[in-house]
Design a protein around this motif. Sequence first.
Motif, PDB file in Angstrom:
ATOM      1  N   HIS A  79       1.425  -1.689  -0.173  1.00 12.00           N
ATOM      2  CA  HIS A  79       0.243  -0.303  -0.047  1.00 12.00           C
ATOM      3  C   HIS A  79       1.124   1.275  -0.133  1.00 12.00           C
ATOM      4  O   HIS A  79       1.532   1.243   0.388  1.00 12.00           O
ATOM      5  CB  HIS A  79      -0.469  -0.079   0.978  1.00 12.00           C
ATOM      6  CG  HIS A  79       0.136  -0.050   2.342  1.00 12.00           C
ATOM      7  ND1 HIS A  79      -0.014   1.408   2.991  1.00 12.00           N
ATOM      8  CD2 HIS A  79       0.452  -0.594   3.378  1.00 12.00           C
ATOM      9  CE1 HIS A  79       0.560   1.345   4.163  1.00 12.00           C
ATOM     10  NE2 HIS A  79       1.099   0.150   4.523  1.00 12.00           N
ATOM     11  N   ASN A  80       0.442   2.061  -0.967  1.00  9.38           N
ATOM     12  CA  ASN A  80       1.189   3.600  -0.713  1.00  9.38           C
ATOM     13  C   ASN A  80       0.713   4.481   0.456  1.00  9.38           C
ATOM     14  O   ASN A  80       0.601   5.940   0.423  1.00  9.38           O
ATOM     15  CB  ASN A  80       1.447   4.295  -1.854  1.00  9.38           C
ATOM     16  CG  ASN A  80       0.152   4.169  -2.595  1.00  9.38           C
ATOM     17  OD1 ASN A  80      -0.602   4.220  -1.534  1.00  9.38           O
ATOM     18  ND2 ASN A  80       0.147   5.135  -3.456  1.00  9.38           N
ATOM     19  N   GLN A  81      -0.153   4.350   1.441  1.00  8.92           N
ATOM     20  CA  GLN A  81      -0.592   5.069   2.410  1.00  8.92           C
ATOM     21  C   GLN A  81       0.686   5.411   4.023  1.00  8.92           C
ATOM     22  O   GLN A  81       0.302   5.718   5.193  1.00  8.92           O
ATOM     23  CB  GLN A  81      -2.174   5.101   2.889  1.00  8.92           C
ATOM     24  CG  GLN A  81      -2.812   5.702   1.617  1.00  8.92           C
ATOM     25  CD  GLN A  81      -4.079   4.339   1.944  1.00  8.92           C
ATOM     26  OE1 GLN A  81      -4.355   3.100   1.960  1.00  8.92           O
ATOM     27  NE2 GLN A  81      -4.934   5.002   1.619  1.00  8.92           N
ATOM     28  N   HIS A  83       2.541   8.019   6.384  1.00 10.04           N
ATOM     29  CA  HIS A  83       3.344   9.429   6.341  1.00 10.04           C
ATOM     30  C   HIS A  83       4.509   8.773   6.565  1.00 10.04           C
ATOM     31  O   HIS A  83       5.067   7.492   7.279  1.00 10.04           O
ATOM     32  CB  HIS A  83       2.390   9.677   7.680  1.00 10.04           C
ATOM     33  CG  HIS A  83       1.298   9.792   7.981  1.00 10.04           C
ATOM     34  ND1 HIS A  83       0.484  10.554   6.918  1.00 10.04           N
ATOM     35  CD2 HIS A  83       0.002   9.044   8.425  1.00 10.04           C
ATOM     36  CE1 HIS A  83      -1.035  10.046   6.989  1.00 10.04           C
ATOM     37  NE2 HIS A  83      -1.347   9.100   8.094  1.00 10.04           N
ATOM     38  N   SER A 103       7.212  10.669  -4.968  1.00  7.73           N
ATOM     39  CA  SER A 103       6.091   9.578  -5.479  1.00  7.73           C
ATOM     40  C   SER A 103       6.019   8.372  -4.826  1.00  7.73           C
ATOM     41  O   SER A 103       5.105   7.964  -5.689  1.00  7.73           O
ATOM     42  CB  SER A 103       6.768  10.147  -6.592  1.00  7.73           C
ATOM     43  OG  SER A 103       8.259   9.688  -6.682  1.00  7.73           O
ATOM     44  N   GLN A 104       6.154   8.315  -4.063  1.00  9.82           N
ATOM     45  CA  GLN A 104       6.018   6.316  -3.664  1.00  9.82           C
ATOM     46  C   GLN A 104       4.721   6.709  -2.208  1.00  9.82           C
ATOM     47  O   GLN A 104       4.576   5.479  -2.496  1.00  9.82           O
ATOM     48  CB  GLN A 104       7.340   6.655  -2.940  1.00  9.82           C
ATOM     49  CG  GLN A 104       8.588   6.370  -4.386  1.00  9.82           C
ATOM     50  CD  GLN A 104       7.917   5.329  -5.025  1.00  9.82           C
ATOM     51  OE1 GLN A 104       7.450   3.647  -4.536  1.00  9.82           O
ATOM     52  NE2 GLN A 104       9.012   5.529  -6.272  1.00  9.82           N
ATOM     53  N   THR A 105       4.797   7.825  -1.977  1.00  8.38           N
ATOM     54  CA  THR A 105       3.223   8.046  -1.369  1.00  8.38           C
ATOM     55  C   THR A 105       2.575   8.311  -1.267  1.00  8.38           C
ATOM     56  O   THR A 105       2.623  10.133  -2.100  1.00  8.38           O
ATOM     57  CB  THR A 105       3.737   7.501   0.166  1.00  8.38           C
ATOM     58  OG1 THR A 105       3.055   7.497   1.369  1.00  8.38           O
ATOM     59  CG2 THR A 105       4.792   9.087   1.102  1.00  8.38           C
ATOM     60  N   THR A 106       1.115   8.385  -0.523  1.00  8.18           N
ATOM     61  CA  THR A 106      -0.064   9.451  -0.526  1.00  8.18           C
ATOM     62  C   THR A 106       0.038  10.546   0.690  1.00  8.18           C
ATOM     63  O   THR A 106      -0.824  11.095   0.771  1.00  8.18           O
ATOM     64  CB  THR A 106      -1.411   8.797  -0.934  1.00  8.18           C
ATOM     65  OG1 THR A 106      -1.119   7.629   0.605  1.00  8.18           O
ATOM     66  CG2 THR A 106      -1.043   8.445  -2.195  1.00  8.18           C
ATOM     67  N   GLN A 108       2.033  12.025   4.882  1.00 10.38           N
ATOM     68  CA  GLN A 108       2.727  12.933   4.864  1.00 10.38           C
ATOM     69  C   GLN A 108       3.641  12.849   4.744  1.00 10.38           C
ATOM     70  O   GLN A 108       3.987  12.394   5.774  1.00 10.38           O
ATOM     71  CB  GLN A 108       1.859  13.696   5.921  1.00 10.38           C
ATOM     72  CG  GLN A 108       2.219  15.313   6.367  1.00 10.38           C
ATOM     73  CD  GLN A 108       1.302  15.774   7.910  1.00 10.38           C
ATOM     74  OE1 GLN A 108       0.288  15.170   7.521  1.00 10.38           O
ATOM     75  NE2 GLN A 108       1.647  16.973   8.261  1.00 10.38           N
TER      76      GLN A 108
END
Length: 242
Positions: A79-81, A83, A103-106, A108
């Motif tokens: 997953h890419n959520q 912080h 670019s690798q995580t949504t 913060q």
Amino acid sequence: MSRQLNEKSTPEQIRSRFDNDVERFSNLETGQTAAIDAAYCLDLIAQAATNHTPNMSHILDIGCGAGNFTLRILQQLKHNQVHVSLNDLSPNMLERASTRIASQTTGQITLLQNDIRNKDLPEKQYDCVVAAMVLHHLREEHEWSQVFQKLHTAIKPGGALWIYDLVEHDNHTLHQLAWQQYSDYLVNFKDAEYRDLVFDYIDQEDSPRPLMWQLTQLENAGFSCVDVLHKHGVCAAYCAFK
Ligand SMILES: C[S@@+](CC[C@H](N)C(=O)[O-])C[C@H]1O[C@@H](n2cnc3c(N)ncnc32)[C@H](O)[C@@H]1O
């Protein structure tokens, strides 16, 4: 090594050196080539950390440099959520790390430009803390124990601390053997001049501690279980579980 602790580089000198060395820490395929088994340990820690905490939601990377360890962990997650809190003395390293990681995580991305010794951290915030090739900049014993305690407090129950670092040896024979292995590695990687340059930097900047001593300090800080993932000469990958 000949320099006493009080003759080693100051945090300001270390910041300045790393501010001018960002490129060397920005290669995800090789990792930090001046260290033994760097690429292997980068992958090993990323695999172990993501296997242990597949649903992690918050990573803290101490002395993150250009962000290689966090990047590799983010690549391994399903997953890419996530912080991400990035800590480093060097603003140039932090800038490069945040650009690469964005670019690798949504999640913060928080930048903590501090000496980890002086940075207060929130309690039970992080599932995964990484400290790669940074703890050897700590000097006196009490600095190590305070940093380990701080990290223990900052990690969520069930989380873990993942370390890759230069380590010392109390036993003279093992010390000699490990430094000979490191010398051979550096000469083979480049040449004797490069080996001398790296050894001079280490003498000037670094104050590594024995692996077993560190594991004891980690247990004393409250970690319930510690273990070694890999050790080759002066470089080791190890971990502590809360
Ligand atoms: C050898 S680099 C390793 C970078 C990265 N962890 C990696 O493995 O690619 C060490 C980094 O730690 C940072 N550093 C050194 N002492 C520190 C301290 N006391 N607090 C926070 N960062 C520190 C340096 O600025 C540098 O970017």
